[in-house]
Design a protein around this motif. Sequence first.
Motif, PDB file in Angstrom:
ATOM      1  N   PHE A  43     -50.308  77.959 -48.594  1.00 14.72           N
ATOM      2  CA  PHE A  43     -50.649  79.062 -47.690  1.00 14.72           C
ATOM      3  C   PHE A  43     -51.570  78.492 -46.620  1.00 14.72           C
ATOM      4  CE2 PHE A  43     -49.945  81.387 -51.733  1.00 14.72           C
ATOM      5  CZ  PHE A  43     -48.928  82.233 -51.314  1.00 14.72           C
ATOM      6  N   ILE A  44     -51.209  78.708 -45.381  1.00 19.75           N
ATOM      7  CA  ILE A  44     -52.042  78.259 -44.269  1.00 19.75           C
ATOM      8  C   ILE A  44     -52.456  79.487 -43.475  1.00 19.75           C
ATOM      9  CG2 ILE A  44     -52.137  76.897 -42.147  1.00 19.75           C
ATOM     10  CD1 ILE A  44     -50.107  75.003 -43.416  1.00 19.75           C
ATOM     11  N   LEU A  45     -53.759  79.739 -43.432  1.00 25.87           N
ATOM     12  CA  LEU A  45     -54.267  80.885 -42.683  1.00 25.87           C
ATOM     13  C   LEU A  45     -54.608  80.430 -41.269  1.00 25.87           C
ATOM     14  CD1 LEU A  45     -56.573  82.564 -45.363  1.00 25.87           C
ATOM     15  CD2 LEU A  45     -54.129  82.874 -44.946  1.00 25.87           C
ATOM     16  N   LEU A  46     -54.009  81.107 -40.294  1.00 27.05           N
ATOM     17  CA  LEU A  46     -54.183  80.756 -38.878  1.00 27.05           C
ATOM     18  C   LEU A  46     -55.039  81.821 -38.207  1.00 27.05           C
ATOM     19  CD1 LEU A  46     -53.136  78.603 -36.810  1.00 27.05           C
ATOM     20  CD2 LEU A  46     -51.412  80.294 -36.152  1.00 27.05           C
ATOM     21  N   ARG A  47     -56.172  81.407 -37.649  1.00 32.80           N
ATOM     22  CA  ARG A  47     -57.065  82.342 -36.974  1.00 32.80           C
ATOM     23  C   ARG A  47     -56.646  82.492 -35.516  1.00 32.80           C
ATOM     24  NH1 ARG A  47     -61.525  79.685 -37.501  1.00 32.80           N
ATOM     25  NH2 ARG A  47     -61.654  78.954 -35.352  1.00 32.80           N
ATOM     26  N   THR A  48     -56.174  83.670 -35.180  1.00 36.37           N
ATOM     27  CA  THR A  48     -55.827  83.961 -33.787  1.00 36.37           C
ATOM     28  C   THR A  48     -56.979  84.739 -33.157  1.00 36.37           C
ATOM     29  OG1 THR A  48     -54.697  86.043 -34.302  1.00 36.37           O
ATOM     30  CG2 THR A  48     -53.384  84.025 -34.408  1.00 36.37           C
ATOM     31  N   LYS A  49     -56.789  85.199 -31.944  1.00 37.00           N
ATOM     32  CA  LYS A  49     -57.910  85.797 -31.221  1.00 37.00           C
ATOM     33  C   LYS A  49     -58.484  87.033 -31.907  1.00 37.00           C
ATOM     34  CE  LYS A  49     -55.727  86.478 -27.306  1.00 37.00           C
ATOM     35  NZ  LYS A  49     -54.290  86.212 -27.532  1.00 37.00           N
ATOM     36  N   ARG A  50     -57.672  87.723 -32.738  1.00 36.43           N
ATOM     37  CA  ARG A  50     -58.199  88.922 -33.392  1.00 36.43           C
ATOM     38  C   ARG A  50     -57.938  88.958 -34.894  1.00 36.43           C
ATOM     39  NH1 ARG A  50     -57.652  95.144 -31.100  1.00 36.43           N
ATOM     40  NH2 ARG A  50     -59.194  96.048 -32.527  1.00 36.43           N
ATOM     41  N   GLU A  51     -56.840  88.385 -35.337  1.00 33.23           N
ATOM     42  CA  GLU A  51     -56.469  88.467 -36.745  1.00 33.23           C
ATOM     43  C   GLU A  51     -56.302  87.088 -37.351  1.00 33.23           C
ATOM     44  OE1 GLU A  51     -53.157  91.116 -37.481  1.00 33.23           O
ATOM     45  OE2 GLU A  51     -53.634  92.279 -35.692  1.00 33.23           O
ATOM     46  N   VAL A  52     -56.392  87.039 -38.676  1.00 41.31           N
ATOM     47  CA  VAL A  52     -56.070  85.832 -39.430  1.00 41.31           C
ATOM     48  C   VAL A  52     -54.685  86.041 -40.032  1.00 41.31           C
ATOM     49  CG1 VAL A  52     -56.668  84.392 -41.402  1.00 41.31           C
ATOM     50  CG2 VAL A  52     -58.481  85.264 -39.909  1.00 41.31           C
ATOM     51  N   ILE A  53     -53.756  85.166 -39.671  1.00 46.28           N
ATOM     52  CA  ILE A  53     -52.344  85.335 -40.036  1.00 46.28           C
ATOM     53  C   ILE A  53     -51.994  84.413 -41.198  1.00 46.28           C
ATOM     54  CG2 ILE A  53     -49.967  85.164 -39.188  1.00 46.28           C
ATOM     55  CD1 ILE A  53     -51.297  85.297 -36.342  1.00 46.28           C
ATOM     56  N   GLN A  54     -51.263  84.959 -42.150  1.00 44.31           N
ATOM     57  CA  GLN A  54     -50.809  84.133 -43.272  1.00 44.31           C
ATOM     58  C   GLN A  54     -49.514  83.409 -42.906  1.00 44.31           C
ATOM     59  OE1 GLN A  54     -51.140  85.239 -47.561  1.00 44.31           O
ATOM     60  NE2 GLN A  54     -48.909  85.394 -47.447  1.00 44.31           N
ATOM     61  N   CYS A  55     -49.563  82.093 -42.999  1.00 46.37           N
ATOM     62  CA  CYS A  55     -48.388  81.260 -42.757  1.00 46.37           C
ATOM     63  C   CYS A  55     -48.044  80.521 -44.057  1.00 46.37           C
ATOM     64  CB  CYS A  55     -48.653  80.244 -41.645  1.00 46.37           C
ATOM     65  SG  CYS A  55     -49.197  80.967 -40.082  1.00 46.37           S
ATOM     66  N   ILE A  56     -46.783  80.162 -44.185  1.00 43.80           N
ATOM     67  CA  ILE A  56     -46.329  79.441 -45.369  1.00 43.80           C
ATOM     68  C   ILE A  56     -45.815  78.068 -44.968  1.00 43.80           C
ATOM     69  CG2 ILE A  56     -44.768  79.457 -47.372  1.00 43.80           C
ATOM     70  CD1 ILE A  56     -46.739  81.749 -47.413  1.00 43.80           C
ATOM     71  N   TYR A  57     -46.334  77.052 -45.650  1.00 46.44           N
ATOM     72  CA  TYR A  57     -45.791  75.704 -45.527  1.00 46.44           C
ATOM     73  C   TYR A  57     -44.889  75.476 -46.745  1.00 46.44           C
ATOM     74  CZ  TYR A  57     -45.480  70.614 -45.755  1.00 46.44           C
ATOM     75  OH  TYR A  57     -45.024  69.325 -45.831  1.00 46.44           O
ATOM     76  N   GLY A  58     -43.646  75.073 -46.478  1.00 40.64           N
ATOM     77  CA  GLY A  58     -42.724  74.812 -47.572  1.00 40.64           C
ATOM     78  C   GLY A  58     -41.974  73.509 -47.345  1.00 40.64           C
ATOM     79  N   GLU A  59     -41.842  72.716 -48.391  1.00 42.63           N
ATOM     80  CA  GLU A  59     -41.187  71.416 -48.238  1.00 42.63           C
ATOM     81  C   GLU A  59     -39.737  71.546 -47.788  1.00 42.63           C
ATOM     82  OE1 GLU A  59     -41.746  69.561 -52.011  1.00 42.63           O
ATOM     83  OE2 GLU A  59     -43.866  69.068 -51.625  1.00 42.63           O
ATOM     84  N   GLU A  60     -39.085  72.699 -48.106  1.00 41.70           N
ATOM     85  CA  GLU A  60     -37.678  72.866 -47.763  1.00 41.70           C
ATOM     86  C   GLU A  60     -37.462  73.271 -46.306  1.00 41.70           C
ATOM     87  OE1 GLU A  60     -38.954  76.872 -49.527  1.00 41.70           O
ATOM     88  OE2 GLU A  60     -39.473  74.746 -49.687  1.00 41.70           O
ATOM     89  N   PHE A  61     -38.487  73.835 -45.624  1.00 41.91           N
ATOM     90  CA  PHE A  61     -38.272  74.256 -44.230  1.00 41.91           C
ATOM     91  C   PHE A  61     -39.293  73.692 -43.244  1.00 41.91           C
ATOM     92  CE2 PHE A  61     -40.361  77.804 -46.501  1.00 41.91           C
ATOM     93  CZ  PHE A  61     -41.575  77.866 -45.830  1.00 41.91           C
ATOM     94  N   SER A  62     -40.422  73.165 -43.703  1.00 36.05           N
ATOM     95  CA  SER A  62     -41.428  72.616 -42.792  1.00 36.05           C
ATOM     96  C   SER A  62     -41.103  71.170 -42.453  1.00 36.05           C
ATOM     97  CB  SER A  62     -42.823  72.705 -43.428  1.00 36.05           C
ATOM     98  OG  SER A  62     -43.177  74.055 -43.682  1.00 36.05           O
ATOM     99  N   ARG A  63     -41.105  70.858 -41.153  1.00 31.33           N
ATOM    100  CA  ARG A  63     -40.708  69.527 -40.681  1.00 31.33           C
ATOM    101  C   ARG A  63     -41.910  68.636 -40.375  1.00 31.33           C
ATOM    102  NH1 ARG A  63     -36.698  72.140 -36.217  1.00 31.33           N
ATOM    103  NH2 ARG A  63     -35.268  73.225 -37.656  1.00 31.33           N
ATOM    104  N   PHE A  64     -42.968  68.823 -41.099  1.00 33.87           N
ATOM    105  CA  PHE A  64     -44.150  67.985 -40.917  1.00 33.87           C
ATOM    106  C   PHE A  64     -44.847  67.869 -42.264  1.00 33.87           C
ATOM    107  CE2 PHE A  64     -45.423  72.339 -40.295  1.00 33.87           C
ATOM    108  CZ  PHE A  64     -46.673  72.449 -40.876  1.00 33.87           C
TER     109      PHE A  64
END
Length: 441
Positions: A43-64
């Motif tokens: 789980f990668i939480l991304l802090r944007t200008k107003r909200e913290v967004i939950q992002c998912i890193y997955g070995e099957e779809f993440s290219r980094f």
Amino acid sequence: MNRMTGIIKESIIEPEQFSEYIGSTIKVHGSIYKVRRMSGFAFILLRTKREVIQCIYGEEFSRFSLSEIGEEYSVIATAKVVKEERSKTGVELHLIAVEILSRPAMESPIVINNKKVDTSMENLLNYRPITLRNEKERAIFKIQEGLCQGFRAYLSTQKFTEIHTPKIVYAGAEGGANIFKLNYFGKEAYLAQSPQFYKQMMVGVYERVFEIGPVYRAEKHDTSRHLNEYTSVDFEMGYIESFEDIMQMETGMIQYALNHLKEHYRFELELLKVKLPEVKEIPTIRFVEAKELIAKEYNREIKDYEDFEPEEEKLLYEVIKKKTGSEFIFVTHYPAKKRPFYAMEDPEDKEVTLSFDLLFRGLEVTTGGQRIHDYEDQVSKMEERGMTVDLFESYLMMHKYGMPPHGGLGMGLERFTSKLLGQDNVRLATLFPRDRNRLIP
């Protein structure tokens, strides 16, 4: 030759738009707030200008590689928007790629990505540029922004003109020792204690004016309620029939601002679990009656007949809340000895003034009242107080050439915010506090 048209082409999608892009690939930017590594994904939480967004890193779809990123990296993320009912935003982002814009030079000295910054107030303020990145810390100042928006919008509907007055002045509005002196090209000058003189002058120009700006008090207090620089919400209005017109205007302003928060700042209110007060009406009580009420209800001896002790403000709030349900109370008719030279005295009792304080949850947040508008009356009162009238020539110019009956108020924005959020120290509602011990950051 390039030309600027004022049209900004946005390729980045904002969080409030995510639901429109379910199933699509988008770009979003922000700072990596937290990385929670799991088995095969993260789980990668991304802090944007107003909200913290939950992002998912997955070995099957993440290219980094997950090792390429870390906390407080600034990134542009390419992600697929996937519906997720359990998320605050109703979606989650499956990260495909990230473009790293910057990396921190060193690890943060303080943990900011927990639910609250678990540290002392000293550390909280010492590391302010960092601790303000915490989700709850920055929500405080979004709510403060909302209050200012509400105040401005309401006063605009009431035909007030916004003004910006000098903060370097020739004379203090209230005098006394609590004023910062400075050398102004060889002349003695001061930092403004309030925009009082100027907003009164501008009543003669626009009739109704307001300002939200800094004021300075050289008080040597070191308490939870005092600052040496704070933001004052001031308004002044002419052609009043009574000083009660000012209290009515403030009541309407507060009602409007709180409704504005409900409508536009629900996210921050819920995040901080703020319980907004209901303000259908605000009761009023005369200063002497308030003193007597406290003495009666709590069996307390009245020691000071000229002002309130902080404890008395709290006790008055408790009894008024119990009797009326209101968390606000206007205290009126303060003794003339404790009010500035421009405060108008009550024609029926010269010992008291047509002035008031607004107490909110046991703390004075506003002082206001009717001003003296007649030239001879103002000069006479200044002479009675032993003031050097010639020093106030530019201020008295407005009286000399005619002024309507007028009055106004000043509200401490940080105090109001602090009480609204249930805090116990006004510094918590101040971006970068200035008190007798703090000059940085």
